[in-house]
Design a protein around this motif. Structure first.
Motif, PDB file in Angstrom:
ATOM      1  N   THR A 150      -5.447   7.818  -1.844  1.00 35.70           N
ATOM      2  CA  THR A 150      -3.989   7.996  -1.788  1.00 35.70           C
ATOM      3  C   THR A 150      -3.363   8.032  -3.189  1.00 35.70           C
ATOM      4  OG1 THR A 150      -3.715   5.614  -1.409  1.00 35.70           O
ATOM      5  CG2 THR A 150      -3.753   7.027   0.534  1.00 35.70           C
ATOM      6  N   HIS A 175       0.846  -1.202   0.000  1.00 32.74           N
ATOM      7  CA  HIS A 175       0.000   0.000   0.000  1.00 32.74           C
ATOM      8  C   HIS A 175       0.880   1.251   0.000  1.00 32.74           C
ATOM      9  CE1 HIS A 175      -2.634   3.157   1.748  1.00 32.74           C
ATOM     10  NE2 HIS A 175      -3.488   2.621   0.888  1.00 32.74           N
ATOM     11  N   HIS A 197      -7.697  13.460   2.310  1.00 31.50           N
ATOM     12  CA  HIS A 197      -8.266  12.125   2.089  1.00 31.50           C
ATOM     13  C   HIS A 197      -9.747  12.155   2.483  1.00 31.50           C
ATOM     14  CE1 HIS A 197      -8.793   7.753   2.463  1.00 31.50           C
ATOM     15  NE2 HIS A 197      -7.802   7.695   1.590  1.00 31.50           N
ATOM     16  N   SER A 237     -12.043   4.775  -1.133  1.00 35.98           N
ATOM     17  CA  SER A 237     -12.088   6.237  -1.168  1.00 35.98           C
ATOM     18  C   SER A 237     -11.985   6.761  -2.603  1.00 35.98           C
ATOM     19  CB  SER A 237     -10.955   6.816  -0.319  1.00 35.98           C
ATOM     20  OG  SER A 237      -9.723   6.359  -0.820  1.00 35.98           O
ATOM     21  N   SER A 289      -6.114   1.214  -2.041  1.00 34.01           N
ATOM     22  CA  SER A 289      -6.866  -0.017  -1.741  1.00 34.01           C
ATOM     23  C   SER A 289      -7.600  -0.559  -2.965  1.00 34.01           C
ATOM     24  CB  SER A 289      -7.922   0.199  -0.662  1.00 34.01           C
ATOM     25  OG  SER A 289      -7.592   1.149   0.228  1.00 34.01           O
TER      26      SER A 289
HETATM   27  P1  13P Z   1      -6.761   4.470   0.025  1.00 33.09           P
HETATM   28  O1  13P Z   1      -7.737   3.520  -0.538  1.00 33.09           O
HETATM   29  O2  13P Z   1      -7.005   5.878  -0.392  1.00 33.09           O
HETATM   30  O3  13P Z   1      -5.369   4.014  -0.288  1.00 33.09           O
HETATM   31  O4  13P Z   1      -6.928   4.515   1.603  1.00 33.09           O
HETATM   32  C1  13P Z   1      -6.712   3.425   2.440  1.00 33.09           C
HETATM   33  C2  13P Z   1      -6.628   3.815   3.842  1.00 33.09           C
HETATM   34  O5  13P Z   1      -6.530   2.991   4.725  1.00 33.09           O
HETATM   35  C3  13P Z   1      -6.682   5.230   4.161  1.00 33.09           C
HETATM   36  O6  13P Z   1      -6.423   5.426   5.492  1.00 33.09           O
END
Ligand code: 13P
Ligand code: SF4
Length: 363
Positions: free
Chosen positions: A272, A45, A255, A153, A62
């Motif tokens: 992210t 990640h 975020h 996200s 993610s």
């Molecule tokens: P992302 O999907 O934006 O990478 O976020 C994962 C996450 O755990 C944010 O805290």
């Protein structure tokens, strides 16, 4: 990116002490050798420490990690992220054993009891609401299995729109729930206090908002769950206002897990990987404030030494539970307790919700 991740560049940017460089290089060589000899896939990640990103086969957010999971053709996986991500990988590719480098790599947001979700769904049904249940991927398989679709996200509003129901029960991040409501023209219904869901009182609290939304001609409502990420939820409006006052030219990117009041003040609300792409896509901008886990900015600083980044300096201790040493040990020994599994009937339900997300995100 990976060619920028050398011990020299990490020392230059103060991410590595000179005395630790020989050990890091030895671990990099050993990890690369083991990956090659044993045909192992090592995804990471964006929040993982740069020394891990340097030896990863794929680095992403993610959603990208979930999509990649379906394509894995290796003999086993050492997943460098937090447990729900590794579990998601196993969920989508159960033929391939998935290991986590550390049992401490969890997620405060993901701790949701599936019985509570089942109860909330039953309550909405009893009220005759026409709703879908959306689960953020930051949950474990039993909760995912109770949902109509997962989201991340990077795609939550799009998934909500694709589900086609007026109401959404959004589990568990209350702040991302706000983003869904805003972007899809629904009324945001704030969550009950944690461990304080009392159906009658809660209905009395949200019903006036529902009526208000109807008057405004909104599409429906987002019932927010009472979860939040401790890293993002602690960020404050002051964090943005201070930067705006000091440097009005700086671009503020947050975020989706930050509070609604911060989302309103930001220039963009992104995942992210979207943040990384946003910075790449704006060569004319010189200064950025990136409000998310601090580790993400490491990569931006290495890729854009000409730019200046204001950091939130909040770290996720769960993401940082992985280090090169435990990644190496896991690759070498495949400890039985680091193998991630999910009971098959639960996995099937979770896989359905995750696959629905991937289809709707691509539609
Ligand atoms: P992302 O999907 O934006 O990478 O976020 C994962 C996450 O755990 C944010 O805290
Ligand atoms: Fe979970 Fe927050 Fe850490 Fe992301 S930053 S893994 S949401 S605790």
């Amino acid at each position: 990116m990976q060619k920028l991740l050398t011990t020299e560049s990490l020392i230059r940017h103060h991410y590595l002490e000179e005395k630790d460089a020989p050990r890091v290089e030895w671990l990099w060589d050993e990890i690369r050798r083991l990956k090659r000899e044993r045909n192992v896939f090592l995804p990471a990640h964006n929040y993982q420490v740069p020394e891990i990103q340097a030896v990863a086969d794929f680095v992403g957010d993610s959603f990208e990690l979930a999509v990649k999971s379906r394509e894995i053709e290796s003999d086993y996986v050492v997943f460098c992220g937090v447990r729900f991500m590794a579990e998601g990988c196993y969920t989508l590719k159960p033929e391939t054993p998935v290991y986590v480098p550390s049992l401490r790599a969890l997620c405060s947001l993901a701790e949701v009891d599936e019985a509570d979700v089942a109860e909330r769904k039953e309550w909405l049904r009893s009220l005759g609401r026409d709703f879908s249940t959306m689960t953020y991927v930051n949950t474990y398989a039993p909760v995912k299995a109770l949902s109509d679709a997962c989201c991340t996200s990077s795609n939550a509003p799009k998934i909500a729109a694709g589900l086609g129901k007026p109401d959404i029960l959004f589990v568990p991040d209350q702040n991302l729930a706000y983003q869904v409501a805003l972007k899809t023209g629904r009324m945001y219904l704030p969550p009950p206090e944690r461990n304080e869901f009392h159906p009658k009182e809660y209905w009395e609290r949200v019903e006036p908002l529902i009526r208000e939304g109807e008057k405004q001609g909104l599409q429906g409502n987002v019932f927010a769950w009472e979860g939040a990420c401790h890293v993002h939820h602690e960020m404050t409006e002051q964090d943005i206002l201070r930067i705006r006052a000091e440097d009005p030219e700086a671009v503020v990117v947050v975020h989706g897990e930050v509070k609604p009041s911060l989302q309103k003040l930001a220039d963009a609300v992104l995942s992210t990987s979207q943040m990384i792409k946003y910075v790449d896509a704006h060569p004319e901008k010189q200064r950025f404030a990136i409000l998310t886990e601090c580790g993400l900015v490491v990569r931006m600083e290495l890729e854009h030494p000409e730019k200046q980044f204001y950091k939130s300096c909040r770290l996720c201790q769960y993401m940082k539970a992985n280090d090169l040493e435990n990644v190496y040990e896991t690759l070498r020994d495949r400890p039985a307790d680091r193998l991630v599994t999910v009971e098959e009937s639960v996995r099937e339900g979770a896989a359905r919700a995750m696959s629905r997300m991937i289809e709707l995100a691509r539609a």
